[in-house]
Design an enzyme around this catalytic site. Sequence first.
Site, PDB file in Angstrom:
ATOM      1  N   ASP A  34       0.842  -1.200   0.000  1.00 36.14           N
ATOM      2  CA  ASP A  34       0.000   0.000   0.000  1.00 36.14           C
ATOM      3  C   ASP A  34       0.873   1.245   0.000  1.00 36.14           C
ATOM      4  O   ASP A  34       0.568   2.250  -0.627  1.00 36.14           O
ATOM      5  CB  ASP A  34      -0.885   0.031   1.256  1.00 36.14           C
ATOM      6  CG  ASP A  34      -1.976  -1.018   1.192  1.00 36.14           C
ATOM      7  OD1 ASP A  34      -2.010  -1.768   0.192  1.00 36.14           O
ATOM      8  OD2 ASP A  34      -2.778  -1.097   2.141  1.00 36.14           O
ATOM      9  N   ASP A  38       0.847   4.249  -2.596  1.00 34.92           N
ATOM     10  CA  ASP A  38       0.635   5.643  -2.197  1.00 34.92           C
ATOM     11  C   ASP A  38       1.754   6.537  -2.711  1.00 34.92           C
ATOM     12  O   ASP A  38       1.531   7.684  -3.092  1.00 34.92           O
ATOM     13  CB  ASP A  38       0.555   5.760  -0.665  1.00 34.92           C
ATOM     14  CG  ASP A  38      -0.709   5.118  -0.119  1.00 34.92           C
ATOM     15  OD1 ASP A  38      -1.627   4.858  -0.933  1.00 34.92           O
ATOM     16  OD2 ASP A  38      -0.772   4.863   1.087  1.00 34.92           O
ATOM     17  N   LYS A 116     -27.628 -12.245  -5.369  1.00 37.49           N
ATOM     18  CA  LYS A 116     -28.319 -10.952  -5.380  1.00 37.49           C
ATOM     19  C   LYS A 116     -27.689 -10.065  -4.309  1.00 37.49           C
ATOM     20  O   LYS A 116     -27.912 -10.256  -3.117  1.00 37.49           O
ATOM     21  CB  LYS A 116     -29.815 -11.148  -5.103  1.00 37.49           C
ATOM     22  CG  LYS A 116     -30.617  -9.863  -5.207  1.00 37.49           C
ATOM     23  CD  LYS A 116     -32.111 -10.151  -5.082  1.00 37.49           C
ATOM     24  CE  LYS A 116     -32.917  -8.880  -5.250  1.00 37.49           C
ATOM     25  NZ  LYS A 116     -32.595  -7.863  -4.246  1.00 37.49           N
ATOM     26  N   GLU A 180     -23.973  -3.206  -8.556  1.00 33.56           N
ATOM     27  CA  GLU A 180     -24.356  -2.811  -7.202  1.00 33.56           C
ATOM     28  C   GLU A 180     -23.118  -2.318  -6.470  1.00 33.56           C
ATOM     29  O   GLU A 180     -22.111  -3.028  -6.400  1.00 33.56           O
ATOM     30  CB  GLU A 180     -24.894  -4.016  -6.415  1.00 33.56           C
ATOM     31  CG  GLU A 180     -26.194  -4.580  -6.917  1.00 33.56           C
ATOM     32  CD  GLU A 180     -27.410  -3.774  -6.481  1.00 33.56           C
ATOM     33  OE1 GLU A 180     -27.539  -3.491  -5.282  1.00 33.56           O
ATOM     34  OE2 GLU A 180     -28.215  -3.428  -7.357  1.00 33.56           O
ATOM     35  N   LYS A 321     -35.810 -14.543  -3.057  1.00 29.79           N
ATOM     36  CA  LYS A 321     -35.272 -14.004  -1.807  1.00 29.79           C
ATOM     37  C   LYS A 321     -35.224 -15.082  -0.748  1.00 29.79           C
ATOM     38  O   LYS A 321     -36.195 -15.815  -0.560  1.00 29.79           O
ATOM     39  CB  LYS A 321     -36.165 -12.858  -1.324  1.00 29.79           C
ATOM     40  CG  LYS A 321     -36.092 -11.643  -2.227  1.00 29.79           C
ATOM     41  CD  LYS A 321     -35.445 -10.504  -1.483  1.00 29.79           C
ATOM     42  CE  LYS A 321     -35.910  -9.169  -1.990  1.00 29.79           C
ATOM     43  NZ  LYS A 321     -35.669  -8.105  -1.043  1.00 29.79           N
ATOM     44  N   CYS A 418     -22.882   7.115  36.311  1.00 33.47           N
ATOM     45  CA  CYS A 418     -22.340   8.053  37.302  1.00 33.47           C
ATOM     46  C   CYS A 418     -23.377   9.063  37.778  1.00 33.47           C
ATOM     47  O   CYS A 418     -23.140   9.792  38.733  1.00 33.47           O
ATOM     48  CB  CYS A 418     -21.120   8.779  36.743  1.00 33.47           C
ATOM     49  SG  CYS A 418     -21.518   9.945  35.432  1.00 33.47           S
TER      50      CYS A 418
HETATM   51 ZN   LIG Z   1     -21.337   8.847  33.303  1.00 36.85          ZN
END
Ligand SMILES: [Zn+2]
Length: 528
Positions: A34, A38, A116, A180, A321, A418
Amino acid sequence: MIKSEASKKIQKLRKDLERHNYLYYIEAKPEISDRDYDHLMRELLDLEQAFPDLVTPDSPSRRVGGAPLEKFRTVEHQVPMLSLDNTYSREELEEFATRVQKGLGRGSFSYFVEEKIDGVSIALVYEDGLLKLGATRGDGRYGDDITENIKTLGSIPLRIPIPGSSFQGPVPELLEVRGEAYISKDQFAKINQEKEKNSEEFFANPRNACAGSLKLLDPKLVAARRLDALIHGLARYEGENPPHSQSEAMAFLKDLGFKVIPDAKKCRDMHGVFGRVDAIEKKRAKLQYEIDGVVVKVDQFEDQKTLGMTSKSPRWMIAYKYPAEQVETVLEDIKIQVGRTGVLTPVAILKPVQLSGTTVSRASLHNQNEIERLDARIGDHVLIEKSGEIIPQVISVNLEKREGNLPKFVFPQKCPDCGEAVGKRGDVVVIGLFPNVKSPVAICCLNPLCPAQLKGALKHFAGREAMDIENLGVSIIDQLVEKGMVKDLADLYYLKITDVEALERMGEKSANNLMEGIEQSKKRPLPN
Ligand SMILES: [Zn+2]
């Protein structure tokens, strides 16, 4: 450097960057780190800054995000982006097959079955190989021009064929593909972790996170979200040797360098289709993207044309589905948890119920807004859903089953731990993934000395992702904070063996182990 020299260097850098990009995102076989990637990108950005007239729309420098937009332009889809008919049973799939047979007047033809993807639909238009337009589905006829956002998706080619792909031959003058966009499950977890750090409200699921990201007007912010996309359709093709079927089209697009749905196969009959339905469902939870079923298409384009479409969806394609992993149970309580950054998170305490093979007794309610949106009240019957490996969440309230006057849930005005005041913090300093993003700020405990926050911070600090302190478990942390032995992270390193031995359920051996774990962690670098 003179311009002609810079031009040559830029060409070379672009080619190299796009090839490495392809190897990383599509082949998953990176050749460089990477960091080196870069470095090449930096070199290109510097050169393009020095010679701005050499910048082109297909430069990989666009992937880090161009200038922010005022608003998105509306574009008309030349081929409408249709919705799919959904089915939920095998009988309905059989009926689909019968309709297709009747429509074609023959019993023998091929299907194409693919996963899908539960993502956000996009359309990509290429002219002479150059990505000219990336658009949302919108209402199916008109969508938004999100080209600059789309360019930040590493798996989408800016120009085809991608350097390093196996394609040979002429590129079509015009090509429109559909797919998609999605956010991987790992990336989704990272985004929500970042949101937690910044005291912001979570995204409910990867699809919401993806849709929200694509709507951002600043492409740099979209780039930081690291979206991905899978291609599943060919909408327009103008050029030589057009593909004749879905299976041919996918092989062709893959050759050009597109990331197509990996698990997609031709089937000769419904028996084969059901086999695919079962096989895909089995590995569903292991995938890095969310799927909610399979799509069954008639393979040959000629047959698709013959079958045509109804007023809203094609007759040659249907979605099956998977049964939703949902179940109804009783919301017995709403507990408020205080995280290490002070964010108050409501958790649904449920009457235990079986859901996709596990007993579920807690579910996420996300935040105050979500409780109000659902109008969830203690005693309600709620529908919970589990998708992938994400923790179950409350989807809706069954109002018909609400008995009597259940009081509305009142979000606490005081920290449940608290007892100090809660509220929205002022301007949150936002770093990392979301520079300068203003998003809904969650309600927090404002007490910097809140024990719940300290416990949360210690748990995080001792965790694998930070200092990885062995033998420092949750119950020990709770005791250390409650007994006042640890008031901040640094106190851990001043603990004495005699202090530790005094804790409950702590023998000499485990006390030694804990001290050893703390000692070892000193050798590790501080987490960022
Ligand atoms: Zn707190």
